[in-house]
Design a protein around this motif. Structure first.
Motif, PDB file in Angstrom:
ATOM      1  N   LEU A  31       0.825  -1.201   0.000  1.00 45.00           N
ATOM      2  CA  LEU A  31       0.000   0.000   0.000  1.00 45.00           C
ATOM      3  C   LEU A  31       0.864   1.259   0.000  1.00 45.00           C
ATOM      4  N   PRO A  32       0.350   2.356  -0.584  1.00 46.39           N
ATOM      5  CA  PRO A  32       1.083   3.631  -0.507  1.00 46.39           C
ATOM      6  C   PRO A  32       1.006   4.186   0.910  1.00 46.39           C
ATOM      7  N   TYR A  33       2.018   5.002   1.263  1.00 42.72           N
ATOM      8  CA  TYR A  33       2.028   5.596   2.598  1.00 42.72           C
ATOM      9  C   TYR A  33       2.826   6.892   2.574  1.00 42.72           C
ATOM     10  N   GLY A  34       2.396   7.848   3.380  1.00 44.83           N
ATOM     11  CA  GLY A  34       3.114   9.110   3.511  1.00 44.83           C
ATOM     12  C   GLY A  34       2.155  10.222   3.864  1.00 44.83           C
ATOM     13  N   TYR A  35       2.684  11.293   4.409  1.00 48.94           N
ATOM     14  CA  TYR A  35       1.861  12.431   4.795  1.00 48.94           C
ATOM     15  C   TYR A  35       1.791  13.452   3.664  1.00 48.94           C
ATOM     16  N   GLU A  36       2.846  14.204   3.469  1.00 45.39           N
ATOM     17  CA  GLU A  36       2.849  15.206   2.403  1.00 45.39           C
ATOM     18  C   GLU A  36       3.018  14.548   1.037  1.00 45.39           C
ATOM     19  N   ASN A  37       3.930  13.580   0.972  1.00 42.64           N
ATOM     20  CA  ASN A  37       4.197  12.872  -0.285  1.00 42.64           C
ATOM     21  C   ASN A  37       4.103  11.375  -0.040  1.00 42.64           C
ATOM     22  N   GLN A  38       3.184  10.720  -0.717  1.00 46.10           N
ATOM     23  CA  GLN A  38       3.002   9.295  -0.517  1.00 46.10           C
ATOM     24  C   GLN A  38       4.026   8.487  -1.307  1.00 46.10           C
ATOM     25  N   ARG A  39       4.532   7.424  -0.673  1.00 46.37           N
ATOM     26  CA  ARG A  39       5.469   6.508  -1.301  1.00 46.37           C
ATOM     27  C   ARG A  39       4.716   5.263  -1.751  1.00 46.37           C
ATOM     28  N   GLU A  40       4.936   4.861  -2.965  1.00 46.43           N
ATOM     29  CA  GLU A  40       4.304   3.647  -3.470  1.00 46.43           C
ATOM     30  C   GLU A  40       4.952   2.413  -2.834  1.00 46.43           C
ATOM     31  N   ASN A  41       4.158   1.370  -2.636  1.00 43.32           N
ATOM     32  CA  ASN A  41       4.660   0.092  -2.107  1.00 43.32           C
ATOM     33  C   ASN A  41       5.460   0.271  -0.818  1.00 43.32           C
ATOM     34  N   ALA A  42       4.877   1.028   0.132  1.00 42.15           N
ATOM     35  CA  ALA A  42       5.564   1.308   1.393  1.00 42.15           C
ATOM     36  C   ALA A  42       5.013   0.498   2.558  1.00 42.15           C
ATOM     37  N   LEU A  43       3.694   0.348   2.632  1.00 43.90           N
ATOM     38  CA  LEU A  43       3.025  -0.242   3.796  1.00 43.90           C
ATOM     39  C   LEU A  43       2.598  -1.682   3.505  1.00 43.90           C
ATOM     40  N   SER A  44       3.113  -2.609   4.295  1.00 44.65           N
ATOM     41  CA  SER A  44       2.732  -4.017   4.137  1.00 44.65           C
ATOM     42  C   SER A  44       1.264  -4.200   4.535  1.00 44.65           C
ATOM     43  N   PRO A  45       0.475  -4.864   3.699  1.00 45.41           N
ATOM     44  CA  PRO A  45      -0.942  -5.074   4.044  1.00 45.41           C
ATOM     45  C   PRO A  45      -1.154  -5.987   5.241  1.00 45.41           C
ATOM     46  N   SER A  46      -0.184  -6.841   5.545  1.00 46.40           N
ATOM     47  CA  SER A  46      -0.391  -7.823   6.620  1.00 46.40           C
ATOM     48  C   SER A  46       0.092  -7.318   7.979  1.00 46.40           C
ATOM     49  N   THR A  47       1.363  -6.943   8.090  1.00 49.51           N
ATOM     50  CA  THR A  47       1.885  -6.505   9.395  1.00 49.51           C
ATOM     51  C   THR A  47       1.766  -4.997   9.599  1.00 49.51           C
TER      52      THR A  47
END
Length: 238
Positions: A31-47
């Motif tokens: 999942l994407p993640y970030g506040y001002e600028n989101q990073r692609e493929n940053a957040l693991s969907p499971s943990t």
């Protein structure tokens, strides 16, 4: 993320492109993640781990005795991350204590600048992405040093701009939107530069600036969705 929502997302994203090394589960994308600028493929969907969590996990697993030590190790985890919490608590070789000023999942409610623990109490201390929130980070670092045992190890990750020689902070910036724009997040009070490691050394720590991504094969960097060049500040109490 809701415990009801997470299983649905993990099922929907199931695939073979990327793997979370913490639980070994694979997905077609993170999942994407970030506040001002989101990073692609940053957040693991499971943990729900981020790049920094997966990097620290690999370092602890492959370069230390954190998971295998036969002697019980006393661990203090400031602002414990959800992706580590249950796993670390279940480790038979750890006497694991968590602390945070506000988090309801922490064992001990405490201010990092005034920790309620005796000197030389812990073999290992984790404090990740906390110091950038603390006005008096010098006092916080002194407390981390105080409660760590001699020869004990600490990992104190921070968001860091390695293009900056010096840390930038400006306490006159109080507007939340302006802070988010300048510091990357509304509740950050500084941007750490390369001098972060020397500040830790000035407190008394021996600091190893470890670019652990150099020891990981390029295909695994991509598969684990790691941030190439991220530095692990691994600290020891002399």
């Amino acid at each position: 993320m809701s415990y009801l929502v997470r299983p649905a997302i993990t099922w929907w994203l199931k695939g073979d492109n990327f793997t979370d090394p913490i639980d070994g589960k694979s997905f077609k994308k993170f999942l994407p993640y970030g506040y001002e600028n989101q990073r692609e493929n940053a957040l693991s969907p499971s943990t729900l781990s981020l790049e920094r969590h997966r990097l620290m996990w690999l370092f602890l697993r492959d370069e230390t005795t954190y998971f295998t030590s036969k002697e019980k190790q006393k661990v203090l985890h400031i602002a414990p991350e959800q992706c580590f919490l249950d796993i670390f608590r279940k480790q038979k070789n750890l006497a694991y204590t968590t602390s945070d000023l506000e988090s309801p999942i922490a064992d001990v409610k405490a201010d990092i600048c005034d920790l309620p623990f005796k000197n030389n109490s812990f073999d290992i201390v984790f404090c990740n992405h906390v110091l950038e929130h603390i006005q008096d980070d010098t006092k916080a670092m002194q407390e981390l040093y105080r409660v760590l045992k001699p020869n004990g190890m600490g990992i104190f990750q921070i968001p860091q701009d390695l293009s900056r020689e010096k840390t930038f902070e400006d306490n006159s910036i109080t507007d939340r939107k302006e802070r988010a724009k300048i510091f990357g997040q509304y509740d950050h009070v500084r941007i750490y530069g390369k001098d972060y490691f020397n500040k830790l050394r000035s407190i008394g720590f021996k600091v190893d600036e470890i670019d652990y991504t150099q020891k990981i094969a390029p295909e695994k960097l991509e598969r684990f969705c790691l941030m190439k060049g991220e530095i692990l500040p691994v600290c020891y109490k002399k």
